[in-house]
Design a protein around this motif. Structure first.
Motif, mmCIF file in Angstrom:
data_model
loop_
_atom_site.group_PDB
_atom_site.id
_atom_site.type_symbol
_atom_site.label_atom_id
_atom_site.label_comp_id
_atom_site.label_asym_id
_atom_site.label_seq_id
_atom_site.Cartn_x
_atom_site.Cartn_y
_atom_site.Cartn_z
ATOM 1 N N ARG A 39 5.790 -5.265 8.364
ATOM 2 C CA ARG A 39 6.606 -5.260 7.144
ATOM 3 C C ARG A 39 8.049 -4.903 7.472
ATOM 4 N NH1 ARG A 39 4.468 -2.894 1.421
ATOM 5 N NH2 ARG A 39 5.851 -4.114 0.103
ATOM 6 N N TYR A 40 8.244 -4.000 8.438
ATOM 7 C CA TYR A 40 9.609 -3.688 8.892
ATOM 8 C C TYR A 40 10.262 -4.947 9.457
ATOM 9 C CZ TYR A 40 8.688 1.357 8.651
ATOM 10 O OH TYR A 40 8.405 2.622 8.235
ATOM 11 N N GLN A 41 9.524 -5.679 10.276
ATOM 12 C CA GLN A 41 10.055 -6.908 10.869
ATOM 13 C C GLN A 41 10.413 -7.920 9.784
ATOM 14 O OE1 GLN A 41 6.841 -8.026 13.423
ATOM 15 N NE2 GLN A 41 7.496 -6.691 15.101
ATOM 16 N N GLU A 42 9.564 -8.056 8.799
ATOM 17 C CA GLU A 42 9.802 -8.990 7.703
ATOM 18 C C GLU A 42 11.063 -8.582 6.922
ATOM 19 O OE1 GLU A 42 8.904 -12.380 5.469
ATOM 20 O OE2 GLU A 42 7.888 -11.669 7.262
ATOM 21 N N ALA A 43 11.220 -7.285 6.682
ATOM 22 C CA ALA A 43 12.398 -6.805 5.953
ATOM 23 C C ALA A 43 13.678 -7.049 6.746
ATOM 24 C CB ALA A 43 12.239 -5.308 5.646
ATOM 25 N N GLU A 44 13.635 -6.841 8.057
ATOM 26 C CA GLU A 44 14.809 -7.088 8.899
ATOM 27 C C GLU A 44 15.167 -8.569 8.931
ATOM 28 O OE1 GLU A 44 13.906 -5.299 12.636
ATOM 29 O OE2 GLU A 44 14.073 -3.266 11.822
ATOM 30 N N GLU A 45 14.160 -9.433 8.976
ATOM 31 C CA GLU A 45 14.427 -10.872 8.960
ATOM 32 C C GLU A 45 15.009 -11.309 7.616
ATOM 33 O OE1 GLU A 45 10.772 -12.803 9.961
ATOM 34 O OE2 GLU A 45 10.756 -11.950 11.992
ATOM 35 N N THR A 50 7.596 -3.850 -3.294
ATOM 36 C CA THR A 50 7.410 -2.651 -4.137
ATOM 37 C C THR A 50 5.969 -2.165 -4.186
ATOM 38 O OG1 THR A 50 7.105 -3.711 -6.291
ATOM 39 C CG2 THR A 50 9.378 -3.274 -5.596
ATOM 40 N N THR A 51 5.007 -2.930 -3.670
ATOM 41 C CA THR A 51 3.612 -2.488 -3.641
ATOM 42 C C THR A 51 3.337 -1.804 -2.309
ATOM 43 O OG1 THR A 51 3.016 -4.409 -4.970
ATOM 44 C CG2 THR A 51 1.221 -3.243 -3.880
ATOM 45 N N PRO A 52 2.751 -0.599 -2.324
ATOM 46 C CA PRO A 52 2.479 0.099 -1.060
ATOM 47 C C PRO A 52 1.491 -0.665 -0.183
ATOM 48 C CG PRO A 52 2.187 1.571 -2.940
ATOM 49 C CD PRO A 52 2.368 0.184 -3.485
ATOM 50 N N CYS A 53 1.663 -0.532 1.119
ATOM 51 C CA CYS A 53 0.726 -1.130 2.070
ATOM 52 C C CYS A 53 -0.614 -0.407 1.980
ATOM 53 C CB CYS A 53 1.262 -1.016 3.498
ATOM 54 S SG CYS A 53 2.605 -2.147 3.868
ATOM 55 N N GLN A 76 9.543 -1.377 1.978
ATOM 56 C CA GLN A 76 8.574 -1.561 0.894
ATOM 57 C C GLN A 76 9.215 -2.254 -0.301
ATOM 58 O OE1 GLN A 76 6.040 1.779 0.018
ATOM 59 N NE2 GLN A 76 6.009 1.261 -2.143
ATOM 60 N N ALA A 77 10.470 -1.958 -0.588
ATOM 61 C CA ALA A 77 11.142 -2.542 -1.750
ATOM 62 C C ALA A 77 11.601 -3.975 -1.519
ATOM 63 C CB ALA A 77 12.339 -1.676 -2.135
ATOM 64 N N SER A 78 11.813 -4.361 -0.269
ATOM 65 C CA SER A 78 12.458 -5.652 -0.033
ATOM 66 C C SER A 78 11.588 -6.725 0.610
ATOM 67 C CB SER A 78 13.697 -5.450 0.835
ATOM 68 O OG SER A 78 13.338 -4.955 2.101
ATOM 69 N N ALA A 79 10.431 -6.386 1.135
ATOM 70 C CA ALA A 79 9.663 -7.387 1.884
ATOM 71 C C ALA A 79 8.186 -7.392 1.509
ATOM 72 C CB ALA A 79 9.790 -7.125 3.383
ATOM 73 N N CYS A 80 7.607 -8.573 1.595
ATOM 74 C CA CYS A 80 6.154 -8.702 1.481
ATOM 75 C C CYS A 80 5.553 -8.257 2.811
ATOM 76 C CB CYS A 80 5.756 -10.147 1.224
ATOM 77 S SG CYS A 80 6.341 -10.802 -0.323
ATOM 78 N N CYS A 81 4.355 -7.730 2.783
ATOM 79 C CA CYS A 81 3.712 -7.299 4.019
ATOM 80 C C CYS A 81 2.792 -8.411 4.524
ATOM 81 C CB CYS A 81 2.916 -6.025 3.812
ATOM 82 S SG CYS A 81 2.149 -5.437 5.333
ATOM 83 N N PRO A 82 3.085 -8.959 5.706
ATOM 84 C CA PRO A 82 2.205 -9.986 6.254
ATOM 85 C C PRO A 82 0.841 -9.441 6.694
ATOM 86 C CG PRO A 82 4.271 -9.871 7.500
ATOM 87 C CD PRO A 82 4.269 -8.762 6.515
ATOM 88 N N GLU A 83 0.766 -8.149 6.923
ATOM 89 C CA GLU A 83 -0.470 -7.524 7.401
ATOM 90 C C GLU A 83 -1.515 -7.408 6.279
ATOM 91 O OE1 GLU A 83 -2.587 -5.585 10.553
ATOM 92 O OE2 GLU A 83 -0.575 -6.413 10.638
ATOM 93 N N CYS A 84 -1.095 -6.850 5.131
ATOM 94 C CA CYS A 84 -2.059 -6.616 4.046
ATOM 95 C C CYS A 84 -1.790 -7.497 2.826
ATOM 96 C CB CYS A 84 -2.097 -5.144 3.667
ATOM 97 S SG CYS A 84 -0.530 -4.457 3.120
#
Length: 103
Positions: free
Chosen positions: A94-100, A75-78, A62-70
């Motif tokens: 979002r997990y995948q985006e953060a790992e990338e 830092t903004t909750p899904c 949540q702190a490091s990646a934008c969510c492609p889903e929503c």
């Protein structure tokens, strides 16, 4: 007698020193209270864990990646249909985006 601490380590070198650690250790753990860059611990006996708590991984994503889903910023909750996901969860993408981003 005083101890000489030396010069602080540059961030470019610090990155390679911490390369073996999970990137979620860069944020504090909301479950056990471990500080950033410190390992998670079992609260009942103080045993050090090799992997971070799932809540810490969620906080890191949540702190490091934008969510492609929503389409929310870091830092903004899904959310789903205008409501935040229960228990502070984040979408799997979002997990995948953060790992990338961490790689």
């Amino acid at each position: 007698m005083t101890r000489h601490q030396g010069a602080p380590m540059p961030e470019s070198i610090r990155h390679f020193v911490r390369a073996g650690q999970h990137p979620a250790r860069s944020v504090p753990c909301p479950h056990c209270g471990a500080h950033a860059h410190r390992p998670c611990r079992v609260m009942s006996n103080g045993r050090v864990l090799t992997q971070p708590h799932p809540a810490r991984v969620t906080a890191w994503a949540q702190a490091s990646a934008c969510c492609p889903e929503c389409q929310v910023e870091p830092t903004t909750p899904c959310h789903f249909a205008g409501r935040a996901l229960p228990d502070g969860r984040v979408h799997a993408r979002r997990y995948q985006e953060a790992e990338e981003t961490a790689a």
